[in-house]
Design an enzyme around this catalytic site. Structure first.
Site, PDB file in Angstrom:
ATOM      1  N   ARG A 168       0.824  -1.221   0.000  1.00 53.51           N
ATOM      2  CA  ARG A 168       0.000   0.000   0.000  1.00 53.51           C
ATOM      3  C   ARG A 168       0.854   1.265   0.000  1.00 53.51           C
ATOM      4  NH1 ARG A 168      -1.523   2.458   4.245  1.00 53.51           N
ATOM      5  NH2 ARG A 168      -1.778   0.626   5.572  1.00 53.51           N
TER       6      ARG A 168
ATOM      7  N   TYR B  67     -12.838  14.297 -19.633  1.00 52.38           N
ATOM      8  CA  TYR B  67     -13.205  12.896 -19.446  1.00 52.38           C
ATOM      9  C   TYR B  67     -14.370  12.819 -18.444  1.00 52.38           C
ATOM     10  CZ  TYR B  67     -12.911   8.054 -17.949  1.00 52.38           C
ATOM     11  OH  TYR B  67     -13.217   6.763 -17.640  1.00 52.38           O
TER      12      TYR B  67
ATOM     13  N   ASP C 198      -4.024  16.163 -18.188  1.00 46.54           N
ATOM     14  CA  ASP C 198      -4.225  14.732 -18.435  1.00 46.54           C
ATOM     15  C   ASP C 198      -3.685  14.454 -19.844  1.00 46.54           C
ATOM     16  OD1 ASP C 198      -5.315  12.291 -19.292  1.00 46.54           O
ATOM     17  OD2 ASP C 198      -7.106  12.510 -18.054  1.00 46.54           O
TER      18      ASP C 198
ATOM     19  N   LYS D  82      -4.875   2.954 -20.900  1.00 46.66           N
ATOM     20  CA  LYS D  82      -5.007   3.195 -22.327  1.00 46.66           C
ATOM     21  C   LYS D  82      -3.676   2.908 -23.027  1.00 46.66           C
ATOM     22  CE  LYS D  82      -8.951   4.512 -20.726  1.00 46.66           C
ATOM     23  NZ  LYS D  82      -9.294   5.883 -20.406  1.00 46.66           N
TER      24      LYS D  82
HETATM   25  C1  LIG Z   1      -9.893   6.473 -19.291  1.00 47.99           C
HETATM   26  C2  LIG Z   1      -9.518   7.855 -18.957  1.00 47.99           C
HETATM   27  C3  LIG Z   1      -9.432   8.279 -17.619  1.00 47.99           C
HETATM   28  C4  LIG Z   1      -9.775   7.373 -16.449  1.00 47.99           C
HETATM   29  O1  LIG Z   1      -8.890   6.332 -16.346  1.00 47.99           O
HETATM   30  P1  LIG Z   1      -9.219   4.904 -15.645  1.00 47.99           P
HETATM   31  O2  LIG Z   1      -7.949   4.173 -15.792  1.00 47.99           O
HETATM   32  O3  LIG Z   1     -10.387   4.323 -16.378  1.00 47.99           O
HETATM   33  O4  LIG Z   1      -9.577   5.219 -14.228  1.00 47.99           O
HETATM   34  C5  LIG Z   1      -9.021   9.577 -17.379  1.00 47.99           C
HETATM   35  N1  LIG Z   1      -8.733  10.430 -18.386  1.00 47.99           N
HETATM   36  C6  LIG Z   1      -8.824  10.060 -19.679  1.00 47.99           C
HETATM   37  C7  LIG Z   1      -8.481  11.043 -20.739  1.00 47.99           C
HETATM   38  C8  LIG Z   1      -9.218   8.766 -20.007  1.00 47.99           C
HETATM   39  O5  LIG Z   1      -9.313   8.418 -21.294  1.00 47.99           O
END
Ligand SMILES: *Cc1c(COP(=O)(O)O)cnc(C)c1O
Length: 384
Positions: free
Chosen positions: A51, A105, A177, A202
């Protein structure tokens, strides 16, 4: 060492690997041990425990991803949303105000609107394409500004250098992001952003087999976020660390292929008589193309388009398409396809979607690494 493309291809393989190979193992083994022998650590956060985000699998990933983003430090988390929520709850405190880009998002947008207010943190939304309008949204207690490199599903690219300038002029923490671009195409810290976030689910992992997140920034900032995460508990499991580590090694190869597939598919669709509109920042017709071309080395593998005939034609296309799987998410080796009105933007009314420019005929395509000729043949027959 500058962090150009050629170095990235080496860094995805070698950065963060243990200095001395463990038992000679070429590949970092997965350490499935919740706890480790005490060796005189004098702070809670330094005790070795899953953790506390400091197993050998975590440490290797922190260095690898930080190197790719040209950051001083990094942290991996149990999901992209764990990275985003933990970071915002570290940077912001009760009474603070946040400025955020309006087209975010869905999970992030919901978090800003429905969770942060309970903690005494208010958000105002800005149009990332209208720098003149930002100042009027500033408040005395504005602490940070939050944007995405490329927005979903219209693939817009905001005035990112101006966001940095604005943040610096007003003493704000700038967060971005960078999930859609990946460090292969864009490294926001190099133009002055303070904090970079990723959904590693992703492109960074790239195999659609885990959820994971990451946050990159200065050592001081990452230490603070790590201490929060140590208490919130959103730590990445070592086995998921291992899979992310393995996926990262092919990041450059995959994303270069997805850049190529994205551009080729965008051009194909743009010239197809059954297609009304294509959204891809690599196309000269995209309103943000010039800025994207200046900032990015590639435009990644995600695009959207509208067939002529709107929702009826879109539904028919999804029924006829064979190679791409109809599923949410993006960035994996396999092509995925969705209608945002049924997935990411299903919570909005037709009217709200129209204001955002998201029609019911809009189809989002996340290209994988399949042969582009096969993909184009398939899209051609599905449009036919
Ligand atoms: C998928 C996504 C998220 C969230 O990510 P998770 O791994 O599903 O929690 C945040 N920002 C963007 C741009 C995303 O495509």
């Amino acid at each position: 060492m500058t962090n150009d493309e050629a170095h990235l291809a080496t860094q995805v393989v070698h950065a963060g690997e243990p200095e001395e190979r463990i038992e000679g193992a070429v590949n970092l083994p997965v350490f499935m041990s919740s706890t480790f022998e005490f060796s005189g650590e004098n702070s809670y956060h330094d005790l070795r425990y899953i953790r506390l985000n400091n197993t050998p699998n975590h440490r290797a990933l922190h260095t690898k991803i930080a190197t790719l983003e040209n950051a001083a430090a990094g942290l991996v988390t149990a999901s992209g949303m764990a990275a985003i929520s933990t970071t915002l709850m570290t940077v912001l405190s009760a009474g603070d105000h946040l400025l955020a880009q309006s087209c975010l998002y869905g999970g992030t947008y919901d978090f800003l609107n429905n969770t942060l207010p309970h903690l005494g943190i208010q958000t105002d939304f800005i149009d990332g394409h209208d720098p003149e309008s930002w100042k009027s949204k500033l408040k005395k207690n504005t602490k940070a500004i939050y944007v995405e490199t490329i927005t979903n599903p219209l693939l817009q690219v905001a005035h990112l250098p101006e966001i940095v300038e604005f943040s610096q002029a007003h003493g704000l923490v700038s967060l971005i992001d960078n999930t859609f671009a990946t460090p292969v195409n864009f490294r926001p810290l190099e133009i002055g952003f303070d904090v970079v976030l990723h959904s590693c689910t992703k492109y960074l992992n790239g195999h659609s087999d885990i959820v994971a997140g990451a946050v990159l920034g200065s050592q001081d900032c990452i230490d603070k976020i790590t201490h929060r995460l140590n208490h919130f508990g959103g730590s990445l499991d070592p086995h998921a660390c291992f899979l992310l580590h393995r996926g990262l090694k092919t990041l450059v190869l995959r994303v270069q292929c997805q850049n190529d597939n994205g551009l080729a598919m965008a051009k194909f669709l743009d010239s197809h008589p059954a297609v009304k509109k294509v959204h891809y920042p690599g196309l000269e017709s995209h309103p943000d193309h010039r800025r994207a071309a200046e900032l990015f080395t590639g435009f990644a593998g995600t695009l959207s388009f509208e067939p002529k005939g709107d929702a009826t034609a879109a539904r028919r296309f999804l029924k006829r398409i064979r190679l791409p799987i109809v599923a949410p998410s993006l960035g994996g080796v396999e092509s995925l396809i969705t209608r945002p009105c049924e997935t990411s933007h299903a919570g909005l009314t037709d009217e709200q979607r129209n204001v955002l420019g998201i029609s019911n005929g809009l189809i989002r395509v996340a290209l994988g690494i399949e042969a582009i000729t096969d993909l184009i043949d398939d899209f051609d027959q599905a449009l036919g």
